[in-house]
Design an enzyme around this catalytic site. Structure first.
Site, short mmCIF file in Angstrom:
data_model
loop_
_atom_site.label_atom_id
_atom_site.label_comp_id
_atom_site.label_asym_id
_atom_site.label_seq_id
_atom_site.Cartn_x
_atom_site.Cartn_y
_atom_site.Cartn_z
N ASP A 37 -1.74 42.40 -113.73
CA ASP A 37 -2.37 41.16 -114.16
C ASP A 37 -1.55 39.94 -113.83
O ASP A 37 -0.55 40.00 -113.12
CB ASP A 37 -2.81 41.13 -115.62
CG ASP A 37 -2.05 42.02 -116.55
OD1 ASP A 37 -2.69 42.78 -117.26
OD2 ASP A 37 -0.80 41.95 -116.54
N LYS A 59 -6.60 36.96 -114.48
CA LYS A 59 -7.40 35.77 -114.29
C LYS A 59 -6.92 35.03 -113.05
O LYS A 59 -5.74 34.84 -112.87
CB LYS A 59 -7.20 34.85 -115.49
CG LYS A 59 -8.47 34.54 -116.22
CD LYS A 59 -8.17 33.63 -117.40
CE LYS A 59 -7.50 34.40 -118.53
NZ LYS A 59 -7.40 33.72 -119.78
N MET A 173 1.19 33.44 -126.49
CA MET A 173 -0.21 33.00 -126.31
C MET A 173 -0.57 31.90 -127.30
O MET A 173 -1.70 31.85 -127.78
CB MET A 173 -1.17 34.18 -126.51
CG MET A 173 -0.95 35.30 -125.52
SD MET A 173 -2.07 36.68 -125.80
CE MET A 173 -1.30 37.49 -127.18
#
Ligand code: SAH
Length: 499
Positions: A37, A59, A173
């Protein structure tokens, strides 16, 4: 039925490729499929073997990441095909990495797996920012908290318990909820003067740090235009960064350098740059592919007795030639009548590393000098063997022909551009080129990029000329050595820091 493969959940660490564990490196090098990722550092992605299939499930700008269920399914699917599957994740796979979820399906289907822990960003990013997460008298516990709410739910952070515990609080995060987090802590009674920090892109050359207090951290964060990934640290220990910052202070601590040499030859330059603190991304732009079922070479080797000279024009050529000899079970003593020539010092070294001394190397390392020098040294009736790239320059053979020298130009390997997964070029990057073919390979790799912003550090004029063709900003090292390239990079980094 085919035998099941195996899955390794592998923690890549925070980004710096040297923070990958030794076990992680070994496992990665043996992977057949790598599913990774977004957080995995560029330097680590470039360590994925060329032979492995890469699947990006992170992403990318504008598109959504692959949903978790789909990732779980992919792992199962490839393992069932019998593959060695590496699931490569940023930091540690079990620290907010959803590693556990990925194991559910595997264990249900009895797919064997291993977990390779990684260095979590939660402690390493503060370390690179000069913040020890615990410190005598300042903090005796660390709390790692997610600042990301589950879908459709509000953030559920136990602010009161955290404030009461009084240790260092680390939010992963959390930057998009920074304002809410600071308010939550204040309402739970934390001192408004409690130090806090936001640490962006830790352990890379682009890492940045904002330090303030819980009351003003959000404003400072907005002002600095911090980007992700970033972590938030709250606690007295944040104060120490003023004293203990170090990573950016290294001579190349704020410089990312892209090294385009073929992997095998990159390590000396990369090592010198890393020693000086640079973030090095090895992005080989070319790779040599040995020709298979090479009958021409087979004939040349079985008739080696007819030759008087062997000429090598690259270290790769030397390596592959001797590999071929070994495979064909030809003893090196069969070469004892031959004289060896090398185009330059690296090629000469490759030959002499095999305890064969080189008869001739030109004073200027290029094909024309090599050919002219040979023309003066090869006697009438002598025969020259040139095992080299399919794309080898005609200059060599033309000059030999003009001088009535008999030669066999035998294709040994091909040079192919490396096209796998380009990284995103950043404006402050420096890119090193050690040959015109590395420039060509690089340009092919970035067909759509505007290369006029790329600052290219080139080893010599021929390489520089090739780089100028594509509009790069070109800098040439004083001499054709790795040390001299490093010197140039140091000078350029210094200039940048001043501006
Ligand atoms: N498993 C990972 C964390 C995954 S959650 C680990 O152990 O590090 C993702 C969050 O990690 C990001 O939102 C950010 O808060 C943090 N993070 C990961 N790498 C980072 C880096 N290089 N610099 C700053 N924060 C990072």
């Amino acid at each position: 039925m085919k035998q099941n493969g195996k899955v390794w959940l592998l923690g890549a660490g925070p980004s710096d490729p040297e923070l990958l564990t030794l076990k992680g490196k070994r496992v990665l090098e043996q992977a057949e499929v790598v599913i990774y990722d977004k957080l995995v550092g560029a330097g680590i992605l470039s360590m994925i073997p060329d032979t492995a299939q890469r699947i990006d499930v992170g992403k990318t700008a504008g598109s959504h990441p692959v949903p978790q269920e789909e990732i779980n399914r992919l792992l199962l699917e490839y393992a069932q095909k019998g593959k060695r599957v590496v699931r490569l994740k940023g930091g540690d796979p079990f620290v907010f990495g959803r590693g556990g979820e990925e194991l559910e399906l595997l264990s249900k289907h009895q797919i064997p797996f291993e977990i390779v822990p990684g260095i979590t960003s939660a402690v390493s990013v503060p370390a690179y920012g000069g913040i020890p997460v615990t410190h005598r008298n300042l903090s005796s516990s660390v709390h790692i908290v997610t600042g990301h709410a589950q879908k459709g739910k509000a953030l559920s952070i136990p602010y009161e318990a955290l404030v009461q515990a009084g240790g260092t609080i680390i939010f992963l995060m959390g930057v998009s909820a920074l304002k809410e987090i600071c308010q939550g802590l204040l309402s739970a009674g934390i001192s408004p003067q409690m130090p806090g920090a936001v640490l962006e892109r830790g352990t890379t050359a682009y890492q940045r740090r904002v330090v303030g207090t819980v009351s003003d951290l959000y404003e400072k964060f907005l002002e600095a235009e911090i980007k992700t990934p970033a972590i938030i640290v709250v606690g007295e220990v944040c104060r120490l960064s003023e004293k203990f910052h170090w990573a950016e202070d290294r001579p190349l601590g704020r410089q990312r350098v892209i090294v385009t040499r073929p992997r095998k030859r990159a390590s000396i330059l990369s090592g010198m740059l890393r020693e000086l603190g640079a973030e090095v991304v090895e992005l080989p732009s070319i790779r040599t592919v040995r020709l298979r079922r090479n009958t021409l070479l087979g004939q040349a080797i079985s008739g080696i007795a007819v030759y008087d000279w062997v000429v090598f024009t690259s270290p790769e050529g030397v390596e592959l030639f001797f590999e071929e000899l070994k495979e064909r079970r030809v003893d090196v003593r069969k070469l004892s009548h031959l004289k060896f020539a090398a185009i330059g010092s690296a090629t000469k070294k490759a030959i002499e590393d095999r305890n064969i001394l080189v008869e001739y190397m030109p004073s200027v390392y290029n094909t024309e000098y090599l050919a002219k020098g040979l023309a003066r040294r090869v006697y009438r009736k002598e025969r020259v063997l040139i095992p080299r790239s399919v794309k080898g320059s005609k200059v060599l053979t033309d000059i030999l022909a003009e001088n009535h020298i008999a030669y066999d130009d035998i294709p040994l390997y091909d040079v192919k551009p490396e096209l796998q997964h380009p990284i995103e070029l950043l404006p402050e990057d420096l890119v090193t080129f050690t040959s015109a073919s590395t420039v060509k390979g690089f340009v092919e790799r970035f067909p759509k990029a505007d290369l006029s912003k790329v600052r290219a550090v080139c080893i010599g004029e021929q390489t520089a000329a090739e780089a100028r063709k594509s509009g790069m900003r070109v800098f040439v090292s004083r001499m054709a050595t790795m040390e001299s390239m490093v010197e140039k990079i140091l000078a350029l980094a210094k200039e940048k820091d001043k501006s």
